[in-house]
Motif scaffolding. Structure first.
Motif, mmCIF file in Angstrom:
data_model
loop_
_atom_site.group_PDB
_atom_site.id
_atom_site.type_symbol
_atom_site.label_atom_id
_atom_site.label_comp_id
_atom_site.label_asym_id
_atom_site.label_seq_id
_atom_site.Cartn_x
_atom_site.Cartn_y
_atom_site.Cartn_z
ATOM 1 N N VAL A 162 0.816 -1.210 0.000
ATOM 2 C CA VAL A 162 0.000 0.000 0.000
ATOM 3 C C VAL A 162 0.853 1.265 0.000
ATOM 4 O O VAL A 162 0.694 2.136 -0.872
ATOM 5 N N LEU A 163 1.787 1.373 0.958
ATOM 6 C CA LEU A 163 2.522 2.624 1.129
ATOM 7 C C LEU A 163 3.678 2.797 0.142
ATOM 8 O O LEU A 163 3.830 3.863 -0.463
ATOM 9 N N LEU A 164 4.505 1.765 -0.018
ATOM 10 C CA LEU A 164 5.665 1.910 -0.895
ATOM 11 C C LEU A 164 5.289 2.295 -2.328
ATOM 12 O O LEU A 164 5.960 3.147 -2.934
ATOM 13 N N PRO A 165 4.256 1.692 -2.936
ATOM 14 C CA PRO A 165 3.888 2.120 -4.288
ATOM 15 C C PRO A 165 3.541 3.610 -4.377
ATOM 16 O O PRO A 165 3.865 4.270 -5.373
ATOM 17 N N ILE A 166 2.905 4.147 -3.332
ATOM 18 C CA ILE A 166 2.594 5.581 -3.319
ATOM 19 C C ILE A 166 3.869 6.403 -3.274
ATOM 20 O O ILE A 166 4.041 7.366 -4.038
ATOM 21 N N TYR A 167 4.792 6.031 -2.379
ATOM 22 C CA TYR A 167 6.026 6.804 -2.218
ATOM 23 C C TYR A 167 6.864 6.796 -3.499
ATOM 24 O O TYR A 167 7.436 7.823 -3.893
ATOM 25 N N TYR A 168 6.943 5.639 -4.144
ATOM 26 C CA TYR A 168 7.754 5.556 -5.370
ATOM 27 C C TYR A 168 7.065 6.258 -6.538
ATOM 28 O O TYR A 168 7.727 6.882 -7.371
ATOM 29 N N TYR A 217 6.502 12.870 3.965
ATOM 30 C CA TYR A 217 5.430 13.755 4.416
ATOM 31 C C TYR A 217 5.029 14.758 3.341
ATOM 32 O O TYR A 217 4.019 15.455 3.483
ATOM 33 N N THR A 218 5.775 14.801 2.249
ATOM 34 C CA THR A 218 5.357 15.597 1.095
ATOM 35 C C THR A 218 4.032 15.074 0.551
ATOM 36 O O THR A 218 3.264 15.821 -0.056
ATOM 37 N N TYR A 219 3.748 13.780 0.772
ATOM 38 C CA TYR A 219 2.451 13.215 0.375
ATOM 39 C C TYR A 219 1.310 14.008 1.003
ATOM 40 O O TYR A 219 0.288 14.287 0.345
ATOM 41 N N LEU A 220 1.441 14.377 2.265
ATOM 42 C CA LEU A 220 0.381 15.110 2.954
ATOM 43 C C LEU A 220 0.175 16.487 2.347
ATOM 44 O O LEU A 220 -0.960 16.991 2.295
ATOM 45 N N LYS A 221 1.242 17.088 1.864
ATOM 46 C CA LYS A 221 1.127 18.398 1.209
ATOM 47 C C LYS A 221 0.346 18.274 -0.089
ATOM 48 O O LYS A 221 -0.540 19.099 -0.386
ATOM 49 N N GLU A 222 0.681 17.255 -0.883
ATOM 50 C CA GLU A 222 -0.005 17.060 -2.149
ATOM 51 C C GLU A 222 -1.464 16.661 -1.941
ATOM 52 O O GLU A 222 -2.341 17.029 -2.717
ATOM 53 N N ARG A 223 -1.726 15.907 -0.891
ATOM 54 C CA ARG A 223 -3.081 15.383 -0.665
ATOM 55 C C ARG A 223 -3.979 16.388 0.037
ATOM 56 O O ARG A 223 -5.168 16.505 -0.286
ATOM 57 N N PHE A 224 -3.453 17.148 1.012
ATOM 58 C CA PHE A 224 -4.303 17.998 1.826
ATOM 59 C C PHE A 224 -3.902 19.473 1.827
ATOM 60 O O PHE A 224 -4.764 20.337 1.900
ATOM 61 N N GLY A 225 -2.603 19.766 1.846
ATOM 62 C CA GLY A 225 -2.168 21.156 1.916
ATOM 63 C C GLY A 225 -0.958 21.339 2.809
ATOM 64 O O GLY A 225 -0.514 20.408 3.501
ATOM 65 N N SER A 226 -0.416 22.537 2.824
ATOM 66 C CA SER A 226 0.853 22.801 3.508
ATOM 67 C C SER A 226 0.745 22.706 5.025
ATOM 68 O O SER A 226 1.676 22.261 5.709
ATOM 69 N N LYS A 227 -0.398 23.112 5.611
ATOM 70 C CA LYS A 227 -0.546 23.046 7.073
ATOM 71 C C LYS A 227 -0.580 21.584 7.532
ATOM 72 O O LYS A 227 0.031 21.221 8.555
ATOM 73 N N THR A 273 16.792 15.287 7.270
ATOM 74 C CA THR A 273 16.068 15.264 6.001
ATOM 75 C C THR A 273 14.693 15.893 6.138
ATOM 76 O O THR A 273 14.294 16.752 5.338
ATOM 77 N N SER A 274 13.949 15.462 7.151
ATOM 78 C CA SER A 274 12.603 15.990 7.345
ATOM 79 C C SER A 274 12.624 17.484 7.630
ATOM 80 O O SER A 274 11.827 18.244 7.070
ATOM 81 N N PHE A 275 13.554 17.920 8.470
ATOM 82 C CA PHE A 275 13.615 19.346 8.800
ATOM 83 C C PHE A 275 13.921 20.185 7.557
ATOM 84 O O PHE A 275 13.315 21.239 7.338
ATOM 85 N N CYS A 276 14.832 19.698 6.720
ATOM 86 C CA CYS A 276 15.195 20.438 5.511
ATOM 87 C C CYS A 276 14.042 20.498 4.511
ATOM 88 O O CYS A 276 13.690 21.564 4.001
ATOM 89 N N PHE A 277 13.447 19.347 4.211
ATOM 90 C CA PHE A 277 12.439 19.287 3.157
ATOM 91 C C PHE A 277 11.056 19.719 3.631
ATOM 92 O O PHE A 277 10.272 20.239 2.831
ATOM 93 N N ASP A 278 10.747 19.512 4.897
ATOM 94 C CA ASP A 278 9.394 19.780 5.370
ATOM 95 C C ASP A 278 9.232 21.154 6.016
ATOM 96 O O ASP A 278 8.104 21.623 6.161
ATOM 97 N N PHE A 279 10.345 21.785 6.399
ATOM 98 C CA PHE A 279 10.229 23.060 7.116
ATOM 99 C C PHE A 279 11.053 24.206 6.514
ATOM 100 O O PHE A 279 10.770 25.361 6.778
#
Length: 488
Positions: free
Chosen positions: A90-96, A104-114, A355-361
């Motif tokens: 379920v998850l890996l196919p989405i990420y690839y 967590y960029t998935y959440l931005k594309e799916r719902f928004g930046s907040k 990684t998360s701090f750089c890409f997500d914030f």
């Protein structure tokens, strides 16, 4: 074994890690640091992830947990494997498909930046606490057996540990970790096998005699089916293990960043499924070791060590390995395994948090290459300092068994992530982006309130690790409530 000898082993171990770091971190590029060039062999990643999945918590705390919980942990491990199947299919196919660096960029594309920042914030909290739990455990053992003899403060032990991790991860990042994890897994598994054989010889008798003995049976019950209200009830363990693996592996940047270094999604699936199967066997070995430890302690009159005024079963394995007359080989490999167990999770946590701090914030993708590298390096230093401070604070706050504490915290911090991803994957509804953080906070508070009052409210029912599922479900319901009516 003298403190000098232990320090020498630590020095040799880190020399090996630094050599690997020099070989893998020559380019000092962002692509290697964050993605390992997208060409890591899946079988190398899978083998290294054994050590990362086990960590110092399994290495020390799982054997020590046997006294109070017997082999009930295997119920959770079976659930882990079911969760790994969900991750793979379920998850890996989405990420690839989305070609993500931070999941967590998935959440931005799916719902928004907040929502994106809400999910990433919960990961940061979860991983800082989780990595700190693990490193605290091993730093405490090193303090007890080495640095206390020299009157070195615990704070120095922690800062030295974090500094050493920073040294070998600051250039190669995840590319270095893929290969250092392999070395660390070898040391960890070797340590537990050698210890198991040595203790078996010390107890006397054949393997079959010991495994079928009454003493071993008193520690080795796996399935608990008698009392549904008890937190060790088998369905709670299996269900809890399943959602724990989905949340703490599939929704965790630390673990998924390694999977995303594979060449394609097919190899990443093989990695996850093989890891789940191997972990069943490996965790069973750790539990057998735990039973043998308590049998050996009874035979030899060894008491559970007292740390900070409390008996700590977490420290029984090191006490017997180092002071239980099992020989220099067992003691040597225990120290190597202990160090490997600590740093196999802490180093990847440091990299994934960076990684998360750089890409997500930090809006990293929109910076120049020079700015990106500068931000990456300063973030790496900042996260290192935060980890050190949190670990030091645990010395004054923690009282419970470490693995129990770790999984309890995970039930609160990973719950909102579970709810967010479930809502995103299982529905096509939008949400009011600016209210998602409030839903997440309320869900955590409500989960804590339910857990605190479950005995009184639900006729003696005690939540196990299915509490994570409850938290995720509350988040899911909250997201439904803030979904615009036009979408419903």
């Amino acid at each position: 074994m003298t403190p000098i000898f232990i320090i020498a082993l630590i020095g040799i171990y880190f020399l090996l890690l630094i050599i690997i770091a020099r070989l893998t971190g020559k380019s000092d590029s962002n692509q290697d640091f964050f993605q390992a060039g997208k060409n890591a062999p899946w079988y190398v990643v899978a083998f290294g992830m054994i050590g990362a999945s086990l960590s110092g918590v399994t290495f020390i705390s799982v054997p020590g947990w046997v006294q109070s919980s017997q082999f009930s942990y295997m119920q959770i491990v079976i659930g882990y494997f079911l969760g790994y199947l969900v991750i793979a299919y379920v998850l890996l196919p989405i990420y690839y498909r989305m070609n993500l660096t931070s999941i967590y960029t998935y959440l931005k594309e799916r719902f928004g930046s907040k929502t994106h920042k809400t999910g990433a914030s919960f990961f940061m909290i979860s991983r800082i606490l989780g990595a700190s739990f693990r490193l605290y455990l091993v730093a405490s053992v090193l303090q007890y057996f080495v640095f206390d003899a020299w009157n070195v403060p615990f704070e120095f032990t922690v800062c030295l540990s974090i500094l050493l991790i920073w040294i070998y991860t600051n250039k190669g990042g995840i590319k270095t970790i893929v290969w250092t994890d392999t070395l660390q897994t070898i040391f960890m598994l070797s340590a537990v096998v050698i210890a198991l054989i040595s203790i078996k010889d010390g107890l006397g008798g054949s393997w079959m005699d010991l495994l079928y003995s009454e003493g071993f049976k008193s520690y080795s019950q796996v399935f608990f089916t008698e009392n549904f209200n008890d937190k060790t009830y088998f369905l709670k363990g299996i269900l809890g293990g399943m959602v724990i693996s989905i949340a703490m592996t599939g929704l965790d940047q630390d673990m998924m960043q390694k999977n995303l270094t594979c060449r394609n999604v097919k190899e990443a699936k093989w990695n996850v499924i093989s890891l789940g199967a191997i972990l069943i066997v490996v965790n069973l070995i750790f539990l057998v070791l735990g039973a043998f430890l308590f049998l050996y302690a009874d035979q030899q009159g060894i008491q559970v060590p007292v740390v900070d005024g409390q008996a700590k079963t977490d420290v029984l394995f090191p006490e017997i390995a180092l002071n239980g007359n099992l020989g220099i080989l067992t003691a040597t490999f225990f120290i190597l395994g202990l160090i490997a167990a600590a740093y196999s999770s802490a180093d990847s946590a440091l990299t994934s948090l960076t990684t998360s701090f750089c890409f997500d914030f930090l809006n990293f993708e929109n910076k120049t290459q020079e700015e990106q590298k500068k931000l990456r390096k300063w973030s790496h230093i900042g996260i290192s300092i935060v980890l050190a401070l949190v670990i030091i604070s645990f010395k004054y706050l923690l009282q419970d068994n470490i693995i129990s504490s770790l999984l309890q915290v995970a039930s609160y911090t990973y719950g909102p992530l579970l709810g967010l991803y479930a809502f995103g994957i299982l529905t096509n509804l939008a949400v009011r982006d600016n209210l998602v953080w409030l839903v997440a906070v309320i869900s955590v508070a409500a989960t804590y309130f339910l857990n605190s009052n479950s005995i009184a409210w639900f006729s003696g029912y005690v939540f196990g690790y299915e509490l994570l599922l409850v938290n995720g479900a509350l988040t899911f319901v909250g997201l439904l409530l803030i979904s615009p009516k036009s979408n419903q």
